[in-house]
Design a protein around this motif. Structure first.
Motif, PDB file in Angstrom:
ATOM      1  N   SER A  16     -38.292  16.986 -11.731  1.00  0.00           N
ATOM      2  CA  SER A  16     -37.731  17.872 -12.755  1.00  0.00           C
ATOM      3  C   SER A  16     -36.526  18.676 -12.280  1.00  0.00           C
ATOM      4  O   SER A  16     -35.749  19.143 -13.103  1.00  0.00           O
ATOM      5  N   VAL A  17     -36.337  18.820 -10.976  1.00  0.00           N
ATOM      6  CA  VAL A  17     -35.173  19.571 -10.487  1.00  0.00           C
ATOM      7  C   VAL A  17     -33.967  18.673 -10.240  1.00  0.00           C
ATOM      8  O   VAL A  17     -32.946  19.134  -9.747  1.00  0.00           O
ATOM      9  N   SER A  18     -34.082  17.416 -10.625  1.00  0.00           N
ATOM     10  CA  SER A  18     -33.020  16.450 -10.348  1.00  0.00           C
ATOM     11  C   SER A  18     -31.947  16.434 -11.427  1.00  0.00           C
ATOM     12  O   SER A  18     -31.464  15.386 -11.822  1.00  0.00           O
ATOM     13  N   GLY A  19     -31.569  17.573 -11.901  1.00  0.00           N
ATOM     14  CA  GLY A  19     -30.486  17.664 -12.881  1.00  0.00           C
ATOM     15  C   GLY A  19     -30.998  18.111 -14.234  1.00  0.00           C
ATOM     16  O   GLY A  19     -32.189  18.156 -14.487  1.00  0.00           O
ATOM     17  N   GLY A  20     -30.073  18.439 -15.096  1.00  0.00           N
ATOM     18  CA  GLY A  20     -30.429  18.866 -16.441  1.00  0.00           C
ATOM     19  C   GLY A  20     -30.492  20.377 -16.553  1.00  0.00           C
ATOM     20  O   GLY A  20     -30.325  21.113 -15.587  1.00  0.00           O
ATOM     21  N   SER A  21     -30.741  20.822 -17.755  1.00  0.00           N
ATOM     22  CA  SER A  21     -30.769  22.252 -18.065  1.00  0.00           C
ATOM     23  C   SER A  21     -32.154  22.831 -17.779  1.00  0.00           C
ATOM     24  O   SER A  21     -33.116  22.081 -17.576  1.00  0.00           O
ATOM     25  N   PRO A  22     -32.258  24.150 -17.786  1.00  0.00           N
ATOM     26  CA  PRO A  22     -33.593  24.759 -17.648  1.00  0.00           C
ATOM     27  C   PRO A  22     -34.562  24.289 -18.746  1.00  0.00           C
ATOM     28  O   PRO A  22     -35.749  24.116 -18.486  1.00  0.00           O
ATOM     29  N   PHE A  23     -34.044  24.042 -19.942  1.00  0.00           N
ATOM     30  CA  PHE A  23     -34.889  23.532 -21.021  1.00  0.00           C
ATOM     31  C   PHE A  23     -35.382  22.128 -20.688  1.00  0.00           C
ATOM     32  O   PHE A  23     -36.549  21.800 -20.921  1.00  0.00           O
ATOM     33  N   ASP A  24     -34.509  21.287 -20.103  1.00  0.00           N
ATOM     34  CA  ASP A  24     -34.911  19.945 -19.676  1.00  0.00           C
ATOM     35  C   ASP A  24     -36.013  20.033 -18.629  1.00  0.00           C
ATOM     36  O   ASP A  24     -36.991  19.283 -18.676  1.00  0.00           O
ATOM     37  N   GLU A  25     -35.848  20.945 -17.666  1.00  0.00           N
ATOM     38  CA  GLU A  25     -36.871  21.127 -16.627  1.00  0.00           C
ATOM     39  C   GLU A  25     -38.206  21.504 -17.248  1.00  0.00           C
ATOM     40  O   GLU A  25     -39.253  20.998 -16.839  1.00  0.00           O
ATOM     41  N   MET A  26     -38.171  22.392 -18.234  1.00  0.00           N
ATOM     42  CA  MET A  26     -39.403  22.818 -18.890  1.00  0.00           C
ATOM     43  C   MET A  26     -40.075  21.632 -19.577  1.00  0.00           C
ATOM     44  O   MET A  26     -41.289  21.426 -19.444  1.00  0.00           O
ATOM     45  N   LEU A  27     -39.301  20.834 -20.311  1.00  0.00           N
ATOM     46  CA  LEU A  27     -39.860  19.664 -20.993  1.00  0.00           C
ATOM     47  C   LEU A  27     -40.445  18.676 -19.989  1.00  0.00           C
ATOM     48  O   LEU A  27     -41.527  18.106 -20.210  1.00  0.00           O
ATOM     49  N   GLU A  28     -39.734  18.469 -18.888  1.00  0.00           N
ATOM     50  CA  GLU A  28     -40.194  17.520 -17.881  1.00  0.00           C
ATOM     51  C   GLU A  28     -41.462  18.008 -17.189  1.00  0.00           C
ATOM     52  O   GLU A  28     -42.389  17.224 -16.958  1.00  0.00           O
ATOM     53  N   ARG A  29     -41.524  19.280 -16.861  1.00  0.00           N
ATOM     54  CA  ARG A  29     -42.734  19.799 -16.201  1.00  0.00           C
ATOM     55  C   ARG A  29     -43.931  19.765 -17.141  1.00  0.00           C
ATOM     56  O   ARG A  29     -45.053  19.485 -16.716  1.00  0.00           O
ATOM     57  N   ARG A  30     -43.694  20.012 -18.405  1.00  0.00           N
ATOM     58  CA  ARG A  30     -44.781  19.931 -19.384  1.00  0.00           C
ATOM     59  C   ARG A  30     -45.302  18.497 -19.465  1.00  0.00           C
ATOM     60  O   ARG A  30     -46.518  18.270 -19.501  1.00  0.00           O
ATOM     61  N   ALA A  31     -44.396  17.526 -19.483  1.00  0.00           N
ATOM     62  CA  ALA A  31     -44.804  16.117 -19.531  1.00  0.00           C
ATOM     63  C   ALA A  31     -45.590  15.738 -18.277  1.00  0.00           C
ATOM     64  O   ALA A  31     -46.581  15.000 -18.352  1.00  0.00           O
ATOM     65  N   GLY A  32     -45.162  16.252 -17.140  1.00  0.00           N
ATOM     66  CA  GLY A  32     -45.865  15.969 -15.894  1.00  0.00           C
ATOM     67  C   GLY A  32     -47.265  16.547 -15.881  1.00  0.00           C
ATOM     68  O   GLY A  32     -48.229  15.879 -15.475  1.00  0.00           O
ATOM     69  N   LEU A  33     -47.380  17.778 -16.327  1.00  0.00           N
ATOM     70  CA  LEU A  33     -48.699  18.404 -16.372  1.00  0.00           C
ATOM     71  C   LEU A  33     -49.616  17.656 -17.343  1.00  0.00           C
ATOM     72  O   LEU A  33     -50.805  17.465 -17.059  1.00  0.00           O
ATOM     73  N   GLN A  34     -49.057  17.203 -18.459  1.00  0.00           N
ATOM     74  CA  GLN A  34     -49.863  16.423 -19.403  1.00  0.00           C
ATOM     75  C   GLN A  34     -50.333  15.119 -18.763  1.00  0.00           C
ATOM     76  O   GLN A  34     -51.465  14.685 -18.978  1.00  0.00           O
ATOM     77  N   ALA A  35     -49.492  14.516 -17.933  1.00  0.00           N
ATOM     78  CA  ALA A  35     -49.891  13.289 -17.227  1.00  0.00           C
ATOM     79  C   ALA A  35     -51.048  13.567 -16.268  1.00  0.00           C
ATOM     80  O   ALA A  35     -51.967  12.746 -16.141  1.00  0.00           O
ATOM     81  N   VAL A  36     -51.022  14.713 -15.609  1.00  0.00           N
ATOM     82  CA  VAL A  36     -52.129  15.087 -14.714  1.00  0.00           C
ATOM     83  C   VAL A  36     -53.404  15.284 -15.534  1.00  0.00           C
ATOM     84  O   VAL A  36     -54.471  14.775 -15.178  1.00  0.00           O
ATOM     85  N   VAL A  37     -53.299  16.002 -16.618  1.00  0.00           N
ATOM     86  CA  VAL A  37     -54.462  16.239 -17.474  1.00  0.00           C
ATOM     87  C   VAL A  37     -55.007  14.913 -18.018  1.00  0.00           C
ATOM     88  O   VAL A  37     -56.223  14.706 -18.078  1.00  0.00           O
ATOM     89  N   ASP A  38     -54.120  14.008 -18.376  1.00  0.00           N
ATOM     90  CA  ASP A  38     -54.544  12.712 -18.909  1.00  0.00           C
ATOM     91  C   ASP A  38     -55.327  11.887 -17.887  1.00  0.00           C
ATOM     92  O   ASP A  38     -56.066  10.967 -18.261  1.00  0.00           O
ATOM     93  N   ALA A  39     -55.186  12.214 -16.611  1.00  0.00           N
ATOM     94  CA  ALA A  39     -55.931  11.488 -15.569  1.00  0.00           C
ATOM     95  C   ALA A  39     -57.444  11.681 -15.719  1.00  0.00           C
ATOM     96  O   ALA A  39     -58.217  10.935 -15.128  1.00  0.00           O
ATOM     97  N   MET A  40     -57.865  12.642 -16.533  1.00  0.00           N
ATOM     98  CA  MET A  40     -59.304  12.817 -16.764  1.00  0.00           C
ATOM     99  C   MET A  40     -59.909  11.584 -17.427  1.00  0.00           C
ATOM    100  O   MET A  40     -61.110  11.376 -17.361  1.00  0.00           O
ATOM    101  N   HIS A  41     -59.068  10.741 -18.020  1.00  0.00           N
ATOM    102  CA  HIS A  41     -59.549   9.522 -18.677  1.00  0.00           C
ATOM    103  C   HIS A  41     -59.470   8.305 -17.758  1.00  0.00           C
ATOM    104  O   HIS A  41     -59.760   7.191 -18.195  1.00  0.00           O
ATOM    105  N   SER A  42     -59.102   8.512 -16.505  1.00  0.00           N
ATOM    106  CA  SER A  42     -58.972   7.415 -15.556  1.00  0.00           C
ATOM    107  C   SER A  42     -60.338   6.807 -15.242  1.00  0.00           C
ATOM    108  O   SER A  42     -61.371   7.478 -15.307  1.00  0.00           O
TER     109      SER A  42
END
Length: 166
Positions: free
Chosen positions: A27-53
């Motif tokens: 998420s720190v690899s470029g983009g605006s602070p808003f982009d970072e927020m969207l990317e970190r949210r997507a990442g956290l959702q991916a971690v949460v989704d691992a509960m279905h693994s």
């Protein structure tokens, strides 16, 4: 299948914290602070989704208490750095270092299938983060879905994931 109980506390911490280091690194690899927020949210959702693994180690990573501990560890590590070392390059290096240690632990205690499950999870998470926001766009027009820095980091992650010759 490898479980948390098979790892010592330091190895478990590396396995648990790596997804969060990777989220930050991508998420720190470029983009605006808003982009970072969207990317970190997507990442956290991916971690949460691992509960279905189907893999117990990935399900354990997705437990709320473990997510909170990992985020605290990453934040505490970050704030121990001197101000001039709080850079995107440092965060990417930490993500790669953490991935290497996690893979070493999994390889030492698990099977090739355990390693494969973890690698697929981390690489999918990194891709999900990278594709959560366009880099260099103007109000959603133009730009790249995955920046060169993100693509390069993900390629390095995949390189670490290649089995090492015995």
């Amino acid at each position: 299948m490898l479980t948390r109980e098979s790892l010592n506390p330091a190895e478990w911490r590396d396995v648990r914290d790596t997804p969060h280091h990777v989220i930050v690194a991508v998420s720190v690899s470029g983009g605006s602070p808003f982009d970072e927020m969207l990317e970190r949210r997507a990442g956290l959702q991916a971690v949460v989704d691992a509960m279905h693994s189907t893999h117990p180690l990935l399900r354990e990573i997705a437990v709320a208490e473990n997510i909170m501990k990992a985020q605290t560890d990453v934040r505490d590590w970050y704030y121990t750095l001197p101000e001039d070392q709080r850079t995107a390059a440092t965060l990417r290096a930490k993500g790669l270092e953490s991935m290497g240690r996690a893979l070493d632990a999994i390889s030492a205690h698990g099977t090739p299938e355990d390693r494969l499950h973890y690698v697929e999870f981390i690489v999918a998470l990194a891709n999900r983060v990278a594709m959560a926001a366009r880099e260099g766009d103007l109000l959603g027009v133009g730009g790249k879905l995955v920046s060169e820095e993100e693509r390069h980091f993900i390629e390095r992650l995949q390189g670490l994931a290649q089995p090492r010759p015995a």
